[in-house]
Scaffold this active site. Structure first.
Site, PDB file in Angstrom:
ATOM      1  N   SER A 105      -1.566  21.771 -79.750  1.00 43.68           N
ATOM      2  CA  SER A 105      -2.693  21.469 -79.222  1.00 43.68           C
ATOM      3  C   SER A 105      -2.284  20.249 -78.400  1.00 43.68           C
ATOM      4  O   SER A 105      -3.434  20.164 -77.358  1.00 43.68           O
ATOM      5  CB  SER A 105      -3.610  20.775 -80.355  1.00 43.68           C
ATOM      6  OG  SER A 105      -3.840  21.719 -81.433  1.00 43.68           O
TER       7      SER A 105
ATOM      8  N   ASP B  52      -9.081  24.138 -87.183  1.00 41.90           N
ATOM      9  CA  ASP B  52      -7.388  24.192 -86.992  1.00 41.90           C
ATOM     10  C   ASP B  52      -6.802  23.892 -88.268  1.00 41.90           C
ATOM     11  O   ASP B  52      -5.988  24.432 -88.846  1.00 41.90           O
ATOM     12  CB  ASP B  52      -6.959  23.490 -85.926  1.00 41.90           C
ATOM     13  CG  ASP B  52      -5.464  23.665 -85.697  1.00 41.90           C
ATOM     14  OD1 ASP B  52      -5.008  24.619 -85.357  1.00 41.90           O
ATOM     15  OD2 ASP B  52      -4.770  22.710 -85.902  1.00 41.90           O
TER      16      ASP B  52
ATOM     17  N   HIS C 119      -4.375  26.105 -90.886  1.00 39.83           N
ATOM     18  CA  HIS C 119      -3.279  25.861 -91.442  1.00 39.83           C
ATOM     19  C   HIS C 119      -2.991  25.627 -92.800  1.00 39.83           C
ATOM     20  O   HIS C 119      -1.891  26.356 -93.403  1.00 39.83           O
ATOM     21  CB  HIS C 119      -2.793  24.457 -90.826  1.00 39.83           C
ATOM     22  CG  HIS C 119      -2.355  24.393 -89.447  1.00 39.83           C
ATOM     23  ND1 HIS C 119      -1.192  25.058 -88.988  1.00 39.83           N
ATOM     24  CD2 HIS C 119      -2.763  23.692 -88.349  1.00 39.83           C
ATOM     25  CE1 HIS C 119      -0.926  24.591 -87.756  1.00 39.83           C
ATOM     26  NE2 HIS C 119      -1.901  23.864 -87.222  1.00 39.83           N
TER      27      HIS C 119
ATOM     28  N   ASP D  10      -7.977  26.517 -78.023  1.00 45.61           N
ATOM     29  CA  ASP D  10      -6.705  26.135 -77.304  1.00 45.61           C
ATOM     30  C   ASP D  10      -5.498  27.082 -77.716  1.00 45.61           C
ATOM     31  O   ASP D  10      -4.677  27.433 -77.204  1.00 45.61           O
ATOM     32  CB  ASP D  10      -6.327  24.837 -77.710  1.00 45.61           C
ATOM     33  CG  ASP D  10      -6.323  24.415 -79.302  1.00 45.61           C
ATOM     34  OD1 ASP D  10      -6.666  25.312 -80.114  1.00 45.61           O
ATOM     35  OD2 ASP D  10      -5.870  23.195 -79.674  1.00 45.61           O
TER      36      ASP D  10
END
Length: 471
Positions: A102, A289, A293, A331
């Site tokens: 990121s 995000d 993960h 991103d």
């Protein structure tokens, strides 16, 4: 002076300097075409929306969930359906890897050059490009960032500062103070609090003493919003990241103390639009995000829908204003989740009350298998079998060694997700970032300048171009 094709110029320049760029071997005829005519109008305001770590499967499943739960397309897909956006794909590579992190991804937008993973706006040759919010502030615009993770985290920081390490969040907090951006809101109180910082600085007090309006709760943010004063705003609403949207929605205390992303965006826009020269705002759905993960399907999809609500807030403002460009993208991909089974399994997610993170944090080594089953059934509406409960409990009886980002308590996220797949039909490719090209769309003023395929660095120059700000 003739306008230059910044897409082609930056692609050519970067092709010579960046070894791993997928564009470096493209033939000239495949490069984006030059602008055909001078830009007739500018965008006074820019709202840059980032659903961090959003694979296309995340967007797809969030839209499916919206359709099944609410009978409507999500806002992002509605923009596509109505044909009111320019849409493309974006190459997300960093300077040293096809799979970006990121900090490098945001730096590509923020500084206009590709940097190595792990740093913020520090190029491989050691140069330190001026971050884009500093450029816009110097040009007289109001600027700010809003996120659901620490405001000092990589994505907001990539628009704001230069740093040799994305991990230096205490130092980034101090940089924010000196830069005096107009709105900075998210989590990360540990980097502002005397009792959490190693240097024992009272950074909250430093901001307040310098004339910032400081909010630490939703109510304090709302009071600042209602007062309408011009002083810059620092809002920090949790020690680390803000709670997942699904957990917040089902916890009255969290709803009272922490704002939603859409609420923060509304407050930010109302504050920033007072500037007669316009504003630039970055908005990040950072917990998308974190959930990817963790292979946490409830965290992922409900935070994506919370991001979608914030997108609707931005689009509504842009539609009424008529002079605002909204860019919406991610991103990088993360974990590449997808639906691989029955509709009725997927629809169980509609009834979820809590995330996998909530479930696993509440289990300890003294739990029985039945207690594990009951906790999951309460939180997510299905009952795993006894063997699966014992499998989960095995992670708690010895020192846990599970790895993964944003997993300080070493929780068995991947193992739970593997069990959960049988009940939701959602599977995962990994627990890490992917090198996929990603969705990007532009709505509002100057949206036609977004080309069908761009490099991440192109967006830096696109934003400067549409705002009429010198590079």
């Amino acid at each position: 002076m003739k306008r230059r094709d910044f897409f082609r110029k930056t692609a050519i320049a970067a092709a010579g300097a960046t070894v791993l760029s997928p564009l470096s071997s493209m033939a000239g005829s495949d490069r984006p075409a030059a602008f055909e005519s001078p830009l007739r109008s500018k965008a006074k305001n820019i709202i840059f929306m980032v659903s961090d770590g959003m694979s296309v499967g995340t967007l797809s499943m969030a839209n499916m969930l919206s359709e099944r739960r609410d009978g409507t397309l999500c806002e992002w897909m509605s923009l596509y359906h109505r044909g009111v956006v320019s849409r493309g794909l974006m190459d997300t590579a960093s300077a040293n890897s096809l799979v970006t992190d990121s900090s490098a991804a945001s730096s590509s937008w923020g500084g206009g050059v590709r940097v190595n993973n792990g740093v913020l706006n520090v190029a491989p040759d050691g140069s330190r490009p001026v971050p884009i919010l500093q450029k816009f502030k110097a040009a007289g615009k109001a600027v700010g960032c809003v996120t659901t993770v620490p405001i000092t985290h990589a994505t907001p920081a990539g628009f704001c500062v230069n740093s040799d390490s994305r991990s230096d969040q205490p130092g980034i907090a101090l940089q924010y103070h000196d830069l005096r951006f107009d709105v900075m809101m998210g989590g990360g109180a540990e980097f502002f609090s005397t009792d959490k910082r190693k240097d024992k600085q009272d950074v909250f007090g430093k901001f307040a003493g310098s004339g910032f309006q400081v909010a630490k709760t939703r109510a304090e943010m709302q009071a600042i919003d209602a007062a309408g004063e011009d002083a810059p705003i620092l809002g920090v609403f949790s020690q680390n990241g803000l709670p997942y949207a699904l957990d917040r929605e089902n916890d009255d205390a969290l709803k009272t103390t922490t704002p939603s992303l859409a609420e923060m965006v509304g407050t930010a826009i109302r504050h920033l639009q007072k500037n007669r020269n316009g504003f630039v705002l970055q908005v990040e759905g950072g917990k998308v995000d974190w959930a990817a993960h963790a292979n946490d399907v409830g965290g992922l999809l409900y935070d994506q829908l919370a991001f979608d609500e914030a997108l609707a807030t931005a689009v509504a403002f842009a539609e009424a204003d008529g002079n605002t460009l909204v860019i919406v993208t991610t991103d990088h991909g993360n974990a590449n989740p997808g639906l691989f089974g029955a509709t009725e399994d997927f629809e169980k997610i509609i009834g979820f009350k809590h995330t996998n993170d909530w479930v696993l944090q509440g289990i300890d080594r003294d739990f029985t298998a039945n207690q594990v089953r009951e906790r999951i059934e309460h939180a997510q509406g299905y009952a795993i079998n006894a063997n699966e409960a014992i499998q989960l409990l095995s992670h708690y009886v010895t020192d846990r060694d599970e790895d993964g980002l944003y997993n300080p308590y070493k929780l068995p996220f991947a193992d739970f997700a593997d069990i959960q797949r049988k009940y939701t039909s959602v599977g995962w490719a990994s627990t890490g970032h992917s090198g996929d090209h990603v969705e990007i769309a532009a709505y509002g003023a100057c949206r036609e300048l977004l080309k069908p395929f761009v490099r991440n660095t192109d967006l830096h120059y696109l934003m400067l171009e549409v705002a009429g700000v010198q590079r």
